[in-house]
Motif scaffolding. Structure first.
Motif, PDB file in Angstrom:
ATOM      1  N   VAL A  31     -33.195 -36.954 -35.881  1.00 37.78           N
ATOM      2  CA  VAL A  31     -32.922 -37.341 -37.151  1.00 37.78           C
ATOM      3  C   VAL A  31     -31.313 -38.077 -37.602  1.00 37.78           C
ATOM      4  O   VAL A  31     -31.388 -38.193 -38.563  1.00 37.78           O
ATOM      5  CB  VAL A  31     -33.138 -35.857 -37.839  1.00 37.78           C
ATOM      6  N   LEU A  32     -30.974 -38.068 -36.200  1.00 38.29           N
ATOM      7  CA  LEU A  32     -29.400 -38.650 -36.603  1.00 38.29           C
ATOM      8  C   LEU A  32     -29.312 -40.008 -36.918  1.00 38.29           C
ATOM      9  O   LEU A  32     -30.266 -40.792 -36.149  1.00 38.29           O
ATOM     10  CB  LEU A  32     -28.608 -38.345 -35.558  1.00 38.29           C
ATOM     11  N   LEU A  33     -28.709 -40.772 -37.649  1.00 36.96           N
ATOM     12  CA  LEU A  33     -28.424 -41.922 -37.914  1.00 36.96           C
ATOM     13  C   LEU A  33     -27.976 -42.468 -36.854  1.00 36.96           C
ATOM     14  O   LEU A  33     -27.317 -41.943 -35.686  1.00 36.96           O
ATOM     15  CB  LEU A  33     -27.311 -42.005 -39.097  1.00 36.96           C
ATOM     16  N   GLU A  34     -28.293 -43.838 -36.580  1.00 34.32           N
ATOM     17  CA  GLU A  34     -27.805 -44.554 -35.379  1.00 34.32           C
ATOM     18  C   GLU A  34     -26.149 -44.706 -35.363  1.00 34.32           C
ATOM     19  O   GLU A  34     -25.611 -44.793 -36.296  1.00 34.32           O
ATOM     20  CB  GLU A  34     -28.176 -46.145 -35.730  1.00 34.32           C
ATOM     21  N   GLY A  35     -25.604 -44.439 -33.947  1.00 37.47           N
ATOM     22  CA  GLY A  35     -24.442 -44.356 -33.825  1.00 37.47           C
ATOM     23  C   GLY A  35     -23.787 -43.087 -34.053  1.00 37.47           C
ATOM     24  O   GLY A  35     -22.666 -42.795 -33.862  1.00 37.47           O
ATOM     25  N   ILE A  36     -24.681 -42.001 -34.241  1.00 37.21           N
ATOM     26  CA  ILE A  36     -24.023 -40.559 -34.373  1.00 37.21           C
ATOM     27  C   ILE A  36     -24.501 -39.704 -33.209  1.00 37.21           C
ATOM     28  O   ILE A  36     -25.975 -39.773 -33.031  1.00 37.21           O
ATOM     29  CB  ILE A  36     -24.404 -39.973 -35.840  1.00 37.21           C
ATOM     30  N   SER A  37     -23.629 -38.955 -32.664  1.00 46.11           N
ATOM     31  CA  SER A  37     -24.409 -38.156 -31.438  1.00 46.11           C
ATOM     32  C   SER A  37     -23.935 -36.879 -31.545  1.00 46.11           C
ATOM     33  O   SER A  37     -23.099 -36.447 -32.754  1.00 46.11           O
ATOM     34  CB  SER A  37     -23.896 -38.630 -30.015  1.00 46.11           C
ATOM     35  N   VAL A  38     -24.303 -35.919 -30.851  1.00 47.14           N
ATOM     36  CA  VAL A  38     -23.858 -34.543 -30.795  1.00 47.14           C
ATOM     37  C   VAL A  38     -22.417 -34.352 -29.980  1.00 47.14           C
ATOM     38  O   VAL A  38     -22.398 -34.900 -29.020  1.00 47.14           O
ATOM     39  CB  VAL A  38     -24.976 -33.524 -30.050  1.00 47.14           C
ATOM     40  N   ALA A  39     -21.556 -33.534 -30.865  1.00 46.97           N
ATOM     41  CA  ALA A  39     -20.100 -33.281 -30.062  1.00 46.97           C
ATOM     42  C   ALA A  39     -20.241 -32.427 -29.067  1.00 46.97           C
ATOM     43  O   ALA A  39     -21.167 -31.534 -28.999  1.00 46.97           O
ATOM     44  CB  ALA A  39     -19.195 -32.710 -31.089  1.00 46.97           C
ATOM     45  N   LYS A  40     -19.575 -32.563 -27.924  1.00 46.75           N
ATOM     46  CA  LYS A  40     -19.183 -31.765 -26.918  1.00 46.75           C
ATOM     47  C   LYS A  40     -17.871 -31.161 -27.287  1.00 46.75           C
ATOM     48  O   LYS A  40     -16.758 -31.521 -27.219  1.00 46.75           O
ATOM     49  CB  LYS A  40     -19.129 -32.397 -25.630  1.00 46.75           C
ATOM     50  N   PRO A  41     -17.916 -29.766 -27.372  1.00 46.53           N
ATOM     51  CA  PRO A  41     -16.887 -28.878 -27.712  1.00 46.53           C
ATOM     52  C   PRO A  41     -15.547 -29.174 -27.006  1.00 46.53           C
ATOM     53  O   PRO A  41     -14.590 -29.287 -27.429  1.00 46.53           O
ATOM     54  CB  PRO A  41     -17.349 -27.411 -27.760  1.00 46.53           C
ATOM     55  N   ALA A  42     -15.697 -29.163 -25.621  1.00 48.67           N
ATOM     56  CA  ALA A  42     -14.445 -29.454 -25.037  1.00 48.67           C
ATOM     57  C   ALA A  42     -13.909 -30.682 -25.117  1.00 48.67           C
ATOM     58  O   ALA A  42     -12.589 -30.845 -25.237  1.00 48.67           O
ATOM     59  CB  ALA A  42     -15.049 -29.355 -23.276  1.00 48.67           C
ATOM     60  N   GLU A  43     -14.668 -31.773 -25.387  1.00 53.86           N
ATOM     61  CA  GLU A  43     -14.083 -33.181 -25.739  1.00 53.86           C
ATOM     62  C   GLU A  43     -13.462 -33.182 -27.053  1.00 53.86           C
ATOM     63  O   GLU A  43     -12.411 -33.637 -27.278  1.00 53.86           O
ATOM     64  CB  GLU A  43     -15.215 -34.178 -25.691  1.00 53.86           C
ATOM     65  N   VAL A  44     -14.114 -32.501 -28.037  1.00 45.99           N
ATOM     66  CA  VAL A  44     -13.557 -32.306 -29.509  1.00 45.99           C
ATOM     67  C   VAL A  44     -12.276 -31.711 -29.392  1.00 45.99           C
ATOM     68  O   VAL A  44     -11.113 -32.062 -30.063  1.00 45.99           O
ATOM     69  CB  VAL A  44     -14.415 -31.510 -30.495  1.00 45.99           C
ATOM     70  N   ALA A  45     -12.091 -30.518 -28.648  1.00 42.46           N
ATOM     71  CA  ALA A  45     -10.962 -29.676 -28.564  1.00 42.46           C
ATOM     72  C   ALA A  45      -9.853 -30.625 -27.887  1.00 42.46           C
ATOM     73  O   ALA A  45      -8.509 -30.371 -28.213  1.00 42.46           O
ATOM     74  CB  ALA A  45     -11.126 -28.339 -27.662  1.00 42.46           C
ATOM     75  N   LYS A  46     -10.058 -31.363 -26.673  1.00 44.45           N
ATOM     76  CA  LYS A  46      -9.064 -32.231 -26.073  1.00 44.45           C
ATOM     77  C   LYS A  46      -8.561 -33.087 -26.920  1.00 44.45           C
ATOM     78  O   LYS A  46      -7.297 -33.291 -27.016  1.00 44.45           O
ATOM     79  CB  LYS A  46      -9.840 -32.878 -24.870  1.00 44.45           C
ATOM     80  N   LYS A  47      -9.357 -33.673 -27.847  1.00 45.67           N
ATOM     81  CA  LYS A  47      -8.957 -34.736 -28.746  1.00 45.67           C
ATOM     82  C   LYS A  47      -7.955 -34.197 -29.820  1.00 45.67           C
ATOM     83  O   LYS A  47      -6.874 -34.697 -30.205  1.00 45.67           O
ATOM     84  CB  LYS A  47     -10.152 -35.345 -29.633  1.00 45.67           C
ATOM     85  N   LEU A  48      -8.332 -32.894 -30.334  1.00 44.87           N
ATOM     86  CA  LEU A  48      -7.511 -32.346 -31.489  1.00 44.87           C
ATOM     87  C   LEU A  48      -5.999 -31.784 -30.792  1.00 44.87           C
ATOM     88  O   LEU A  48      -5.252 -31.887 -31.659  1.00 44.87           O
ATOM     89  CB  LEU A  48      -8.320 -30.891 -31.961  1.00 44.87           C
ATOM     90  N   LEU A  49      -6.215 -31.526 -29.568  1.00 47.03           N
ATOM     91  CA  LEU A  49      -4.964 -31.053 -28.821  1.00 47.03           C
ATOM     92  C   LEU A  49      -4.039 -32.291 -28.462  1.00 47.03           C
ATOM     93  O   LEU A  49      -2.583 -32.137 -28.132  1.00 47.03           O
ATOM     94  CB  LEU A  49      -5.094 -30.144 -27.805  1.00 47.03           C
ATOM     95  N   ASP A  50      -4.599 -33.532 -28.596  1.00 44.63           N
ATOM     96  CA  ASP A  50      -3.886 -34.705 -27.913  1.00 44.63           C
ATOM     97  C   ASP A  50      -2.856 -35.108 -29.314  1.00 44.63           C
ATOM     98  O   ASP A  50      -2.988 -35.396 -30.348  1.00 44.63           O
ATOM     99  CB  ASP A  50      -4.903 -35.867 -27.925  1.00 44.63           C
ATOM    100  N   LYS A  51      -1.638 -35.008 -28.725  1.00 41.86           N
ATOM    101  CA  LYS A  51      -0.518 -35.342 -29.759  1.00 41.86           C
ATOM    102  C   LYS A  51      -0.498 -36.717 -30.167  1.00 41.86           C
ATOM    103  O   LYS A  51       0.233 -37.086 -31.078  1.00 41.86           O
ATOM    104  CB  LYS A  51       0.722 -34.860 -28.984  1.00 41.86           C
ATOM    105  N   ASP A  52      -1.129 -37.713 -29.563  1.00 41.23           N
ATOM    106  CA  ASP A  52      -1.151 -38.719 -29.882  1.00 41.23           C
ATOM    107  C   ASP A  52      -2.290 -39.279 -31.008  1.00 41.23           C
ATOM    108  O   ASP A  52      -2.282 -40.171 -31.385  1.00 41.23           O
ATOM    109  CB  ASP A  52      -1.814 -39.935 -28.673  1.00 41.23           C
ATOM    110  N   TYR A  53      -2.951 -38.034 -31.637  1.00 44.48           N
ATOM    111  CA  TYR A  53      -3.738 -38.286 -32.742  1.00 44.48           C
ATOM    112  C   TYR A  53      -3.056 -37.559 -33.901  1.00 44.48           C
ATOM    113  O   TYR A  53      -2.800 -36.193 -33.585  1.00 44.48           O
ATOM    114  CB  TYR A  53      -5.127 -38.044 -32.270  1.00 44.48           C
TER     115      TYR A  53
END
Length: 142
Positions: A115-137
């Motif tokens: 049902v997802l629009l093209e270009g949208i996927s399901v997040a992986k919690p470990a990857e999202v957490a890594k990005k949220l903790l990345d001080k470059d963002y």
């Protein structure tokens, strides 16, 4: 005193330029959970402005905001852009934003990835957490 003033002014100019360059973030992490269209749109607008500054955008849609990622579910047209949050989301994807739905969204709405629009996927919690903790963002949550 006459010698101190130029030294202070020079120091001020140098420190100002250092602080101006201090925010060299790679991009923005945006988490949207709100059902409110105006709140969703603000996340979209700031994400678009980030992309226009040649920065990355990583967006995760959770809870009611996950509906933006689903084919056939419309969102209201808002002023002054005369666009909907969903229209802005699709423009963000075309401009290179990485958009994912929270892994809890699909199973708790009795939907699957089809049902997802093209270009949208399901997040992986470990990857999202890594990005949220990345001080470059920078992180924004709506």
């Amino acid at each position: 005193m006459k010698k101190t003033l130029p030294i202070l002014l020079s120091s001020l100019v140098l420190s100002t330029s250092l602080f101006a360059n201090d925010n060299l973030a790679k991009g923005l992490n945006v988490v949207i959970t709100s059902k409110d269209a105006q709140t969703q749109m603000m996340g979209m607008v700031l994400s678009m402005m980030t992309l226009k500054q040649k920065k990355e955008v990583n967006m995760t849609l959770c809870s009611d905001a996950g509906d933006l990622a689903v084919k056939g579910i419309e969102s209201p047209i808002l002023k002054p852009q005369d666009k909907s949050p969903k229209m802005m989301l699709q423009a963000l994807i075309k401009q290179g934003a990485k958009v994912e739905v929270c892994p809890l969204y699909l199973p708790n709405t009795s939907k699957d990835e089809s049902v997802l629009l093209e270009g949208i996927s399901v997040a992986k919690p470990a990857e999202v957490a890594k990005k949220l903790l990345d001080k470059d963002y920078q992180n924004l949550s709506y």
